[in-house]
Write an enzyme that holds these catalytic residues in place. Structure first.
Site, PDB file in Angstrom:
ATOM      1  N   ARG A   1      31.040 -32.378  15.365  1.00  0.00           N
ATOM      2  CA  ARG A   1      29.596 -33.562  15.537  1.00  0.00           C
ATOM      3  C   ARG A   1      30.083 -34.210  14.467  1.00  0.00           C
ATOM      4  O   ARG A   1      30.170 -34.759  13.406  1.00  0.00           O
ATOM      5  CB  ARG A   1      28.863 -32.424  15.313  1.00  0.00           C
TER       6      ARG A   1
ATOM      7  N   TYR B   1      27.581 -34.981   2.404  1.00  0.00           N
ATOM      8  CA  TYR B   1      28.375 -33.887   2.487  1.00  0.00           C
ATOM      9  C   TYR B   1      29.347 -33.834   3.400  1.00  0.00           C
ATOM     10  O   TYR B   1      29.279 -32.331   3.163  1.00  0.00           O
ATOM     11  CB  TYR B   1      27.157 -32.952   2.442  1.00  0.00           C
TER      12      TYR B   1
ATOM     13  N   HIS C   1      23.310 -35.706  11.656  1.00  0.00           N
ATOM     14  CA  HIS C   1      22.681 -34.344  12.213  1.00  0.00           C
ATOM     15  C   HIS C   1      22.098 -35.011  12.762  1.00  0.00           C
ATOM     16  O   HIS C   1      21.528 -34.946  14.348  1.00  0.00           O
ATOM     17  CB  HIS C   1      21.816 -33.185  11.143  1.00  0.00           C
TER      18      HIS C   1
HETATM   19  C1  LIG Z   1      14.291 -21.942  11.408  1.00  0.00           C
HETATM   20  C2  LIG Z   1      15.111 -23.488  11.027  1.00  0.00           C
HETATM   21  N1  LIG Z   1      14.986 -23.684   9.589  1.00  0.00           N
HETATM   22  C3  LIG Z   1      15.770 -24.663   9.166  1.00  0.00           C
HETATM   23  C4  LIG Z   1      15.948 -25.574  10.659  1.00  0.00           C
HETATM   24  C5  LIG Z   1      16.338 -27.192  10.132  1.00  0.00           C
HETATM   25  N2  LIG Z   1      17.312 -27.268  11.001  1.00  0.00           N
HETATM   26  C6  LIG Z   1      17.158 -28.241  12.443  1.00  0.00           C
HETATM   27  S1  LIG Z   1      18.932 -27.856  12.767  1.00  0.00           S
HETATM   28  C7  LIG Z   1      19.281 -27.277  11.626  1.00  0.00           C
HETATM   29  C8  LIG Z   1      20.765 -26.889  11.780  1.00  0.00           C
HETATM   30  C9  LIG Z   1      21.135 -25.895  12.759  1.00  0.00           C
HETATM   31  O1  LIG Z   1      23.000 -26.102  12.187  1.00  0.00           O
HETATM   32  P1  LIG Z   1      23.077 -25.604  13.659  1.00  0.00           P
HETATM   33  O2  LIG Z   1      22.718 -23.955  14.169  1.00  0.00           O
HETATM   34  O3  LIG Z   1      25.070 -25.600  13.002  1.00  0.00           O
HETATM   35  O4  LIG Z   1      23.593 -26.284  15.064  1.00  0.00           O
HETATM   36  P2  LIG Z   1      24.084 -28.047  14.531  1.00  0.00           P
HETATM   37  O5  LIG Z   1      22.840 -29.048  14.728  1.00  0.00           O
HETATM   38  O6  LIG Z   1      25.515 -28.147  13.704  1.00  0.00           O
HETATM   39  O7  LIG Z   1      24.927 -28.492  15.743  1.00  0.00           O
HETATM   40  C10 LIG Z   1      18.491 -27.032  10.490  1.00  0.00           C
HETATM   41  C11 LIG Z   1      18.326 -26.350   9.821  1.00  0.00           C
HETATM   42  C12 LIG Z   1      14.814 -25.312  11.840  1.00  0.00           C
HETATM   43  N3  LIG Z   1      14.601 -26.157  12.358  1.00  0.00           N
HETATM   44  N4  LIG Z   1      14.504 -24.136  12.272  1.00  0.00           N
END
Ligand SMILES: Cc1ncc(C[n+]2csc(CCOP(=O)(O)OP(=O)(O)O)c2C)c(N)n1
Length: 348
Positions: free
Chosen positions: A254, A267, A258
């Site tokens: 990415r 980070y 985020h």
């Molecule tokens: C159950 C839950 N925990 C935490 C969050 C906050 N959150 C939103 S996106 C995310 C990261 C997800 O990472 P990943 O699945 O690797 O996808 P990426 O965003 O890196 O593409 C988090 C922790 C959430 N939306 N739902």
């Protein structure tokens, strides 16, 4: 000089798709990147409330989409999948209407989070924001589709962070037991917000987890559109052939924080970012097209102009488009009992 046949070059994978499809794949990546960049500008200008996008992941997304039958197969994307839904047939205007949360937003009439894509026309199912919830939904959609006698494949995408959620286990396990035609498409971009993937799992990658479910698992270079296309096409074929689900893990990155609420400098290092930017899938694919005689500077210039005009049109159209009516704020939030408007009161 006449264009060389892609198959005749030193890049045999180019023969996986027709030349026009290769060029279209490139156009889709360039368009997705330009829309994505504009969304960030609009957010910083205060015109759209929040963005969460997928720069860097375009090759994985377009490669996956091209391996599906748009409008026939069922897709449960996640928030980074701008390029994936564009490649399936959503329009730039639709995506901008979602970013601006306007009444005409096809995802929800302006009531869903941005980039929680959906389209009945294209069989794209919107998701909930809790990470990973679309994964069991996908197993359910595949079972429903089978019961209806369809031969649709279901593709569900998510990040590697989502693969640590209980929903992942439940969805993959169910699909494996029932040999459902699901492609579990993990876009492993190395980070789940600030958590690196080495803190996400005690195995080398998400594809390795497939063994625990007795299904196929394959990891591919997610910056290589054709490698992803091949892996997803093979997984879809296995699904249609009754061999059950596959985990396809596309190793990607990415390029953006985020979301618009994140500061990724906290980070991850500037060196890491610069290093990964050198693996940008878009110029890499352009080079492959040029080497095959399918692309040149004049075509690039025309494409850039066309894409800039498309993005302007989509953003202007969405900005001018009406806001949802405040009176509809509770619509689709609670089911109506049809009695007193308070669905939780079931008085006779
Ligand atoms: C159950 C839950 N925990 C935490 C969050 C906050 N959150 C939103 S996106 C995310 C990261 C997800 O990472 P990943 O699945 O690797 O996808 P990426 O965003 O890196 O593409 C988090 C922790 C959430 N939306 N739902």
């Amino acid at each position: 000089m006449a264009p060389r046949s892609p198959a005749a070059t030193a890049d045999p994978d180019l023969a996986l798709l027709e030349p026009e499809k290769l060029v279209e794949a490139y156009r889709l990546m360039v368009l997705a990147r330009a829309l994505d960049e504009r969304m960030w500008i609009l957010q910083r200008q205060g015109k759209v409330p929040f963005v969460i996008t997928g720069q860097g992941q375009e090759a994985a997304q377009v490669g996956a989409a091209l391996a599906l039958r748009a409008g026939h197969d069922i897709v449960l994307p996640y928030y980074r999948d701008i390029a994936l839904v564009l490649a399936l047939g959503m329009s730039p205007r639709e995506l901008m209407l979602s970013a601006f949360a306007r009444a005409a937003d096809p995802n929800s009439g302006g009531r869903q989070m941005p980039n929680h894509f959906s389209s009945r026309r294209l069989r794209i199912l919107t998701g909930s924001s809790p990470v990973g919830t679309q994964i069991p939904h996908a197993a359910g959609a595949a079972l429903a589709s089978r019961l209806r006698g369809e031969d649709s494949v279901v593709l569900v995408s998510f990040g590697e962070g989502a693969s640590s959620e209980g929903d992942f286990h439940e969805g993959v396990n169910f699909a494996a037991i029932h040999r459902l035609p699901v492609v579990f498409f993990c876009e492993n971009n190395g980070w789940a917000i600030s958590v690196p993937s080495r803190r996400q799992m005690n195995v080398e990658g998400v594809a390795r987890r497939a063994a625990g479910y007795g299904i196929a698992g394959v990891a591919v270079d997610g910056q290589d559109l054709l490698a992803v296309y091949r892996a997803v096409a093979e997984a879809a074929e296995r699904g249609r052939g009754g061999e059950g689900p596959t985990i396809v893990e596309a190793l990607t990155y990415r390029f953006v924080p985020h979301s618009s609420d994140d500061d990724d400098r906290i980070y991850r290092s500037a060196d890491e970012m610069a290093e990964m930017r050198r693996r940008d899938p878009i110029p890499a694919f352009r080079e492959r097209l040029e080497a095959a005689g399918l692309w040149d500077e004049a075509k690039e210039e025309r494409l850039r102009q066309e894409v800039a005009a498309t993005v302007d049109d989509a953003a202007d159209h969405a900005e001018r488009s009406p806001q949802p009516d405040p009176a509809t704020v509770m619509q689709h939030v609670f089911a109506s009992s049809g009695r007193d408007g308070h669905p939780w009161r079931s008085s006779a």
